[in-house]
Write a protein that holds these residues in place. Structure first.
Motif, PDB file in Angstrom:
ATOM      1  N   GLU A 184       0.820  -1.213   0.000  1.00 50.53           N
ATOM      2  CA  GLU A 184       0.000   0.000   0.000  1.00 50.53           C
ATOM      3  C   GLU A 184       0.855   1.264   0.000  1.00 50.53           C
ATOM      4  N   SER A 185       1.864   1.308   0.874  1.00 47.12           N
ATOM      5  CA  SER A 185       2.691   2.508   0.947  1.00 47.12           C
ATOM      6  C   SER A 185       3.499   2.691  -0.335  1.00 47.12           C
ATOM      7  N   GLY A 186       3.920   1.569  -0.937  1.00 50.53           N
ATOM      8  CA  GLY A 186       4.662   1.660  -2.185  1.00 50.53           C
ATOM      9  C   GLY A 186       3.816   2.219  -3.306  1.00 50.53           C
ATOM     10  N   LEU A 187       2.576   1.760  -3.414  1.00 45.16           N
ATOM     11  CA  LEU A 187       1.677   2.277  -4.447  1.00 45.16           C
ATOM     12  C   LEU A 187       1.364   3.748  -4.210  1.00 45.16           C
ATOM     13  N   GLU A 188       1.215   4.127  -2.956  1.00 45.03           N
ATOM     14  CA  GLU A 188       0.964   5.535  -2.625  1.00 45.03           C
ATOM     15  C   GLU A 188       2.159   6.399  -3.039  1.00 45.03           C
ATOM     16  N   SER A 189       3.359   5.913  -2.776  1.00 47.78           N
ATOM     17  CA  SER A 189       4.558   6.672  -3.158  1.00 47.78           C
ATOM     18  C   SER A 189       4.655   6.818  -4.672  1.00 47.78           C
ATOM     19  N   LEU A 190       4.317   5.761  -5.403  1.00 43.26           N
ATOM     20  CA  LEU A 190       4.350   5.826  -6.862  1.00 43.26           C
ATOM     21  C   LEU A 190       3.322   6.831  -7.382  1.00 43.26           C
ATOM     22  N   SER A 191       2.157   6.858  -6.772  1.00 45.19           N
ATOM     23  CA  SER A 191       1.128   7.816  -7.185  1.00 45.19           C
ATOM     24  C   SER A 191       1.595   9.256  -6.955  1.00 45.19           C
ATOM     25  N   LYS A 192       2.262   9.483  -5.833  1.00 42.31           N
ATOM     26  CA  LYS A 192       2.767  10.826  -5.542  1.00 42.31           C
ATOM     27  C   LYS A 192       3.860  11.224  -6.524  1.00 42.31           C
ATOM     28  N   LEU A 193       4.738  10.283  -6.868  1.00 39.55           N
ATOM     29  CA  LEU A 193       5.776  10.569  -7.849  1.00 39.55           C
ATOM     30  C   LEU A 193       5.166  10.912  -9.200  1.00 39.55           C
ATOM     31  N   ALA A 194       4.120  10.166  -9.573  1.00 36.28           N
ATOM     32  CA  ALA A 194       3.456  10.434 -10.842  1.00 36.28           C
ATOM     33  C   ALA A 194       2.859  11.836 -10.857  1.00 36.28           C
ATOM     34  N   ALA A 195       2.238  12.218  -9.760  1.00 35.48           N
ATOM     35  CA  ALA A 195       1.643  13.556  -9.675  1.00 35.48           C
ATOM     36  C   ALA A 195       2.714  14.640  -9.760  1.00 35.48           C
ATOM     37  N   GLU A 196       3.855  14.393  -9.158  1.00 35.71           N
ATOM     38  CA  GLU A 196       4.933  15.381  -9.169  1.00 35.71           C
ATOM     39  C   GLU A 196       5.467  15.649 -10.567  1.00 35.71           C
ATOM     40  N   ARG A 197       5.295  14.679 -11.478  1.00 31.76           N
ATOM     41  CA  ARG A 197       5.782  14.900 -12.837  1.00 31.76           C
ATOM     42  C   ARG A 197       5.097  16.102 -13.467  1.00 31.76           C
ATOM     43  N   ARG A 198       3.911  16.411 -13.036  1.00 33.10           N
ATOM     44  CA  ARG A 198       3.211  17.594 -13.550  1.00 33.10           C
ATOM     45  C   ARG A 198       3.027  18.648 -12.455  1.00 33.10           C
ATOM     46  N   ASP A 199       3.807  18.500 -11.394  1.00 28.13           N
ATOM     47  CA  ASP A 199       3.715  19.428 -10.261  1.00 28.13           C
ATOM     48  C   ASP A 199       2.289  19.501  -9.743  1.00 28.13           C
ATOM     49  N   ARG A 200       1.686  18.342  -9.619  1.00 26.85           N
ATOM     50  CA  ARG A 200       0.317  18.285  -9.126  1.00 26.85           C
ATOM     51  C   ARG A 200       0.256  17.533  -7.812  1.00 26.85           C
ATOM     52  N   MET A 201      -0.750  17.874  -7.035  1.00 25.85           N
ATOM     53  CA  MET A 201      -1.057  17.099  -5.844  1.00 25.85           C
ATOM     54  C   MET A 201      -2.107  16.059  -6.219  1.00 25.85           C
ATOM     55  N   VAL A 202      -2.205  15.030  -5.392  1.00 19.19           N
ATOM     56  CA  VAL A 202      -3.182  13.967  -5.620  1.00 19.19           C
ATOM     57  C   VAL A 202      -4.324  14.113  -4.626  1.00 19.19           C
ATOM     58  N   ALA A 203      -5.538  14.127  -5.144  1.00 19.43           N
ATOM     59  CA  ALA A 203      -6.732  14.136  -4.302  1.00 19.43           C
ATOM     60  C   ALA A 203      -7.484  12.830  -4.526  1.00 19.43           C
ATOM     61  N   ILE A 204      -7.718  12.086  -3.449  1.00 24.31           N
ATOM     62  CA  ILE A 204      -8.515  10.864  -3.544  1.00 24.31           C
ATOM     63  C   ILE A 204      -9.970  11.252  -3.277  1.00 24.31           C
ATOM     64  N   VAL A 205     -10.777  11.133  -4.297  1.00 20.83           N
ATOM     65  CA  VAL A 205     -12.174  11.576  -4.225  1.00 20.83           C
ATOM     66  C   VAL A 205     -13.082  10.351  -4.203  1.00 20.83           C
ATOM     67  N   THR A 206     -13.796  10.194  -3.111  1.00 16.33           N
ATOM     68  CA  THR A 206     -14.752   9.094  -2.986  1.00 16.33           C
ATOM     69  C   THR A 206     -16.147   9.701  -2.963  1.00 16.33           C
ATOM     70  N   SER A 207     -16.983   9.289  -3.916  1.00 14.18           N
ATOM     71  CA  SER A 207     -18.330   9.862  -4.017  1.00 14.18           C
ATOM     72  C   SER A 207     -19.372   8.750  -3.970  1.00 14.18           C
ATOM     73  N   ALA A 208     -20.573   9.137  -3.565  1.00 13.82           N
ATOM     74  CA  ALA A 208     -21.651   8.155  -3.465  1.00 13.82           C
ATOM     75  C   ALA A 208     -22.085   7.667  -4.840  1.00 13.82           C
ATOM     76  N   VAL A 209     -21.982   8.527  -5.841  1.00 16.49           N
ATOM     77  CA  VAL A 209     -22.308   8.174  -7.223  1.00 16.49           C
ATOM     78  C   VAL A 209     -21.186   8.692  -8.116  1.00 16.49           C
ATOM     79  N   PRO A 210     -20.990   8.130  -9.296  1.00  9.98           N
ATOM     80  CA  PRO A 210     -19.927   8.621 -10.189  1.00  9.98           C
ATOM     81  C   PRO A 210     -20.122  10.095 -10.528  1.00  9.98           C
ATOM     82  N   LEU A 211     -19.034  10.833 -10.586  1.00  9.88           N
ATOM     83  CA  LEU A 211     -19.096  12.240 -10.933  1.00  9.88           C
ATOM     84  C   LEU A 211     -19.087  12.405 -12.451  1.00  9.88           C
ATOM     85  N   SER A 212     -19.830  13.381 -12.922  1.00 14.35           N
ATOM     86  CA  SER A 212     -19.822  13.681 -14.358  1.00 14.35           C
ATOM     87  C   SER A 212     -18.539  14.429 -14.707  1.00 14.35           C
TER      88      SER A 212
END
Length: 271
Positions: A184-212
């Motif tokens: 889990e921590s390894g996948l989280e670190s990879l996600s953060k590295l991926a976001a950094e490639r575009r100087d972006r932060m990662v937001a995990i969005v959990t919704s009750a229904v799919p967002l349009s």
């Protein structure tokens, strides 16, 4: 990492970016070679200690690295590693951790150059969700008694032909050579590295229904304004989410306890 190691890693990442900006350097091949050097120094503790010994002359250490690697990896990789051993490291293991980060970053850079970075980010997130939802799968991927080939075959059955090649390589290295990291921590670190490639932060969005798509765009814009940085949204659906939406950015959770922020996000979603 702290102190000297953090500075050394930052310098190494700058050199990696300079290398991969060149069209003559294949970022994917560079990633494979850096991963091989990571495995070597992770295994050869005495060599790692020599290459990070602050009492040794920096140029002598760089020369040793060049001699050891010169016939095993490409010139750019050998030069990059030589530059790293010239730097000062707080702990010898930090050098190996830094090499691992560079290998992962090079793979993400290859994906970015191919216009597939967004796909890799999403695939890493979805794979993490699959693992967290299956106790049996997680156990199989983290079983210390299982062989590397068995784990690799399992990953190929899961990802082969269904994910970007960079995603497959990143996950395969994490699973077959975790180096003390949890899955889990390894996948989280990879996600953060991926976001950094575009100087972006990662937001995990959990919704009750799919967002349009418009809702995603408005939420992304609202969060970018809130945090002052570009934001990549990792989307998940859970009908039991209270209030309809839950947003996690780093350690901060935007929910009913932060009424002003969630209210602002809700207004933007409503248009």
């Amino acid at each position: 990492m702290n102190g000297a190691s953090r500075e050394a890693l930052a310098a190494a990442r700058e050199r990696l970016d300079a290398l991969t900006d060149s069209t003559s350097v294949n970022a994917g091949s560079l990633a494979d070679e850096l991963a091989a050097v990571t495995a070597l120094l992770d295994r050869e503790v005495s060599l790692r200690r020599v290459l990070t010994d602050p009492a040794q002359d920096a140029e002598a250490k760089a020369g040793l690295a060049q001699r050891l690697l010169g016939t095993q990896v490409s010139g750019p990789t050998a030069d990059l590693v030589a530059g790293m051993v010239r730097s000062r490291w707080s702990q010898s293991r930090d050098l190996v951790d830094a090499l691992e980060v560079l290998a992962d970053t090079a793979d993400l850079t290859a994906a970015q150059q191919a216009g597939k970075l967004d796909d890799v980010e999403d695939e890493l997130f979805r794979f993490g969700r699959i693992v967290s939802g299956s106790t049996e799968l997680r156990a199989a991927l983290t079983d210390r008694k299982a062989t590397t080939s068995a784990k690799g075959e399992l990953l190929r059955s899961l990802l082969g032909g269904r994910a970007q090649s960079a995603t497959e390589r990143l996950v395969a290295r994490l699973v077959t050579a975790p180096r003390g990291r949890s899955l889990e921590s390894g996948l989280e670190s990879l996600s953060k590295l991926a976001a950094e490639r575009r100087d972006r932060m990662v937001a995990i969005v959990t919704s009750a229904v799919p967002l349009s798509d418009p809702q995603k765009q408005r939420l992304g814009a609202a969060l970018a304004k809130l945090y002052g940085r570009k934001m990549h949204l990792n989307l998940d659906v859970d009908p039991e989410v209270l209030g309809g939406i839950r947003v996690q950015v780093g350690d901060e959770v935007i929910n009913g306890s932060l009424a002003d922020r969630i209210e602002d996000a809700s207004r933007r979603l409503a248009g």
